[in-house]
Design an enzyme around this catalytic site. Structure first.
Site, PDB file in Angstrom:
ATOM      1  N   ASN A 208     -13.528   5.054  11.143  1.00 30.29           N
ATOM      2  CA  ASN A 208     -13.563   6.263  11.969  1.00 30.29           C
ATOM      3  C   ASN A 208     -12.714   6.018  13.212  1.00 30.29           C
ATOM      4  O   ASN A 208     -12.169   4.937  13.395  1.00 30.29           O
ATOM      5  CB  ASN A 208     -15.008   6.656  12.302  1.00 30.29           C
ATOM      6  CG  ASN A 208     -15.714   5.560  13.060  1.00 30.29           C
ATOM      7  OD1 ASN A 208     -15.354   5.242  14.176  1.00 30.29           O
ATOM      8  ND2 ASN A 208     -16.718   4.954  12.423  1.00 30.29           N
ATOM      9  N   PRO A 303     -27.680   0.861   6.310  1.00 32.47           N
ATOM     10  CA  PRO A 303     -28.899   0.741   7.125  1.00 32.47           C
ATOM     11  C   PRO A 303     -28.666   1.391   8.486  1.00 32.47           C
ATOM     12  O   PRO A 303     -27.552   1.339   9.012  1.00 32.47           O
ATOM     13  CB  PRO A 303     -29.063  -0.773   7.293  1.00 32.47           C
ATOM     14  CG  PRO A 303     -27.709  -1.356   7.006  1.00 32.47           C
ATOM     15  CD  PRO A 303     -27.043  -0.422   6.043  1.00 32.47           C
ATOM     16  N   ASP A 304     -29.700   2.031   9.007  1.00 31.63           N
ATOM     17  CA  ASP A 304     -29.591   2.617  10.351  1.00 31.63           C
ATOM     18  C   ASP A 304     -30.007   1.538  11.355  1.00 31.63           C
ATOM     19  O   ASP A 304     -31.188   1.215  11.492  1.00 31.63           O
ATOM     20  CB  ASP A 304     -30.479   3.861  10.466  1.00 31.63           C
ATOM     21  CG  ASP A 304     -30.173   4.612  11.751  1.00 31.63           C
ATOM     22  OD1 ASP A 304     -30.021   3.953  12.807  1.00 31.63           O
ATOM     23  OD2 ASP A 304     -30.081   5.841  11.704  1.00 31.63           O
ATOM     24  N   ILE A 305     -29.030   0.979  12.035  1.00 32.88           N
ATOM     25  CA  ILE A 305     -29.274  -0.183  12.895  1.00 32.88           C
ATOM     26  C   ILE A 305     -30.132   0.214  14.094  1.00 32.88           C
ATOM     27  O   ILE A 305     -31.074  -0.485  14.470  1.00 32.88           O
ATOM     28  CB  ILE A 305     -27.933  -0.805  13.343  1.00 32.88           C
ATOM     29  CG1 ILE A 305     -27.076  -1.124  12.110  1.00 32.88           C
ATOM     30  CG2 ILE A 305     -28.156  -2.054  14.175  1.00 32.88           C
ATOM     31  CD1 ILE A 305     -25.631  -1.439  12.422  1.00 32.88           C
ATOM     32  N   LYS A 340     -34.800   8.624  15.749  1.00 36.33           N
ATOM     33  CA  LYS A 340     -34.412   7.211  15.772  1.00 36.33           C
ATOM     34  C   LYS A 340     -35.457   6.337  16.467  1.00 36.33           C
ATOM     35  O   LYS A 340     -35.431   5.127  16.351  1.00 36.33           O
ATOM     36  CB  LYS A 340     -33.086   7.041  16.511  1.00 36.33           C
ATOM     37  CG  LYS A 340     -31.950   7.860  15.927  1.00 36.33           C
ATOM     38  CD  LYS A 340     -31.154   7.042  14.947  1.00 36.33           C
ATOM     39  CE  LYS A 340     -29.896   7.797  14.559  1.00 36.33           C
ATOM     40  NZ  LYS A 340     -29.030   6.999  13.706  1.00 36.33           N
TER      41      LYS A 340
HETATM   42  O1  C5P Z   1     -27.136   8.961  13.059  1.00 33.73           O
HETATM   43  P1  C5P Z   1     -26.006   8.961  14.017  1.00 33.73           P
HETATM   44  O2  C5P Z   1     -24.809   8.173  13.526  1.00 33.73           O
HETATM   45  O3  C5P Z   1     -25.565  10.308  14.478  1.00 33.73           O
HETATM   46  O4  C5P Z   1     -26.604   8.230  15.321  1.00 33.73           O
HETATM   47  C1  C5P Z   1     -25.797   7.650  16.252  1.00 33.73           C
HETATM   48  C2  C5P Z   1     -26.513   6.475  16.863  1.00 33.73           C
HETATM   49  O5  C5P Z   1     -27.109   5.677  15.847  1.00 33.73           O
HETATM   50  C3  C5P Z   1     -25.569   5.536  17.590  1.00 33.73           C
HETATM   51  O6  C5P Z   1     -26.285   4.923  18.646  1.00 33.73           O
HETATM   52  C4  C5P Z   1     -25.194   4.527  16.511  1.00 33.73           C
HETATM   53  O7  C5P Z   1     -24.799   3.287  17.080  1.00 33.73           O
HETATM   54  C5  C5P Z   1     -26.479   4.412  15.750  1.00 33.73           C
HETATM   55  N1  C5P Z   1     -26.325   4.144  14.312  1.00 33.73           N
HETATM   56  C6  C5P Z   1     -26.744   2.955  13.816  1.00 33.73           C
HETATM   57  N2  C5P Z   1     -26.676   2.687  12.478  1.00 33.73           N
HETATM   58  C7  C5P Z   1     -26.192   3.609  11.634  1.00 33.73           C
HETATM   59  C8  C5P Z   1     -25.755   4.855  12.125  1.00 33.73           C
HETATM   60  C9  C5P Z   1     -25.833   5.085  13.469  1.00 33.73           C
HETATM   61  O8  C5P Z   1     -27.190   2.102  14.606  1.00 33.73           O
HETATM   62  N3  C5P Z   1     -26.123   3.336  10.339  1.00 33.73           N
END
Ligand code: C5P
Length: 396
Positions: A208, A303-305, A340
């Site tokens: 991106n 994974p959503d970190i 989150k």
């Molecule tokens: O879900 P989204 O990408 O819109 O959320 C953005 C926030 O979530 C940012 O702080 C980004 O660093 C974090 N994020 C993450 N892991 C992911 C996707 C987003 O930590 N897989």
């Protein structure tokens, strides 16, 4: 930050030793006292006379120089400093340090000291990549030795790659970070930054437009307030911040692992633009155009970190997420905060017309449990400083 500090600078034997002369000047200009120690090999590259002239102090060279021993014993010399810096730190010096050798003045000082030690490695790239150097580096890190650099680039030996000693300014920043005082001194803060690269095949990837500029500015601002910063970054287009611990990763899964490894921290600022999906059927060989059908990519969710950290058993006291939106910025950020499980969301509009993604300015909304603050458009470095100030208030 450096005024009145005593730095013992050990100059090892490498062509990068000439840069240490500049480092001495910069340290002195910042108000530090420099006690120079020149190894036998170091003296092949720079003369004791130029080192002493720039440091304005005697150069120490020999463990068995009785004159030095009567004036200042080596134990005293190793402890009189606030910090010991080895620049350049050769592969051989690192091996000796990792092994606890003490066969000359420099290594004896390093073994006898009770003060922090910072090294600036400099060597040929093959030597840097060698398994032995990797092992020694890991051992030194585990022993609490700070490491700055090396950089990648053209080397005096004619090759190109990692191994160039960090520039004197970067070493100076790392030294200053070691002496950091400020509201965040003693606090450890994690910052994620940059995009991630998700491979399609060995040469192609999905990415991106994140430059890493905002995350880098935040890491720098936190460092300036005295924080010990772990900076986990995807392949960003801006240079890494100095004076912080950099962990470079590629994919979202690598980033999650690096974040896990960094815990526990007092605060986490998750500014990375992490890819939401990765290619499940990434090809192990480069996809050829000659194949009959067009390739079909299958995606799976990364994974959503941020969510993982927010619900982690080692959850930091303060977890900050970012929301890069192209519409309904505040509404989306508010629901994102709840989804989150983080404390704050820094939201911004990344529609191309705003010029924010990849640009130097940002216009953010800070969403907390108490409501929404609209910050005026300002340079990303100012956003970073304001945010760092808020983090300092929240943690103290
Ligand atoms: O879900 P989204 O990408 O819109 O959320 C953005 C926030 O979530 C940012 O702080 C980004 O660093 C974090 N994020 C993450 N892991 C992911 C996707 C987003 O930590 N897989």
């Amino acid at each position: 930050m450096l005024a009145g500090k005593h730095v013992t600078l050990i100059i090892g034997g490498g062509i990068a030793a000439y840069k240490s002369l500049d480092l001495i000047r910069k340290l002195r200009r910042a108000g530090a006292h420099v006690t120079p120690v020149l190894t036998r090999a170091g003296a092949e590259f720079v003369t004791p006379l130029s080192v002493a002239a720039l440091a304005g102090e005697q150069v120490y060279q020999d463990l068995f120089d009785l004159k030095d021993e009567t004036e200042m014993g080596h134990i005293q010399l190793s402890r009189a400093a606030d910090l010991l810096v080895v620049a350049p730190a050769t592969a051989d010096m690192m091996a000796k340090m990792a092994g606890g050798h003490a066969d000359d003045l420099a290594t004896t000082l390093l073994l006898a000291t009770d003060k922090p030690v910072l090294i600036a490695p400099a060597m040929n790239l093959r030597m840097w990549d060698h398994a032995a150097t990797r092992r020694n580096l890991a051992q030194l890190r585990a022993d609490g030795v700070g490491v700055v650099g090396p950089d990648s680039g053209d080397m005096a030996c004619g090759e190109f790659g990692p191994g160039r000693m960090a520039e004197p300014d970067a070493i100076l920043d790392a030294i200053a970070a070691g002496f950091a005082s400020g509201p965040l001194a003693g606090k450890r803060v994690l910052v994620t930054s940059g995009p991630t690269h998700e491979p399609i095949d060995p040469v192609r990837y999905i990415a991106n437009r994140s430059s890493g500029a905002q995350g880098t500015a935040i890491a720098t601002a936190l460092r300036d307030l005295g924080a010990d910063v772990v900076f986990v970054t995807g392949p960003a287009s801006v240079a890494h911040p100095t004076g912080v611990h950099v962990v470079a990763v590629e994919t979202a899964r690598d980033m999650l692992q690096a974040v896990h490894d960094a815990l526990p921290v007092d605060a986490a600022v998750m500014a990375a633009a992490v890819a939401d999906w990765r290619v499940e059927n990434a090809f192990t060989q480069k996809i050829k155009k000659t194949t009959q059908a067009t390739p079909e990519l299958m995606f799976s969710e990364n994974p959503d970190i941020l969510k993982t950290v927010s619900s982690h058993e080692l959850r930091p006291k303060l977890v900050i997420g970012f929301a890069a939106e192209t519409e309904n910025v505040v509404a989306n950020a508010t629901t994102k905060r709840a989804r989150k499980g983080c404390d704050w969301i820094v939201a911004n509009d990344v529609s191309p017309a705003t010029g924010i993604m990849g640009g130097a300015e940002n216009s953010v909304h800070l969403v907390t449990a108490h409501g929404v603050e609209d910050w005026p458009r300002m340079p990303k470095t100012d956003v970073a400083r304001q945010l760092a100030d808020r983090i300092a208030k929240a943690l103290t």
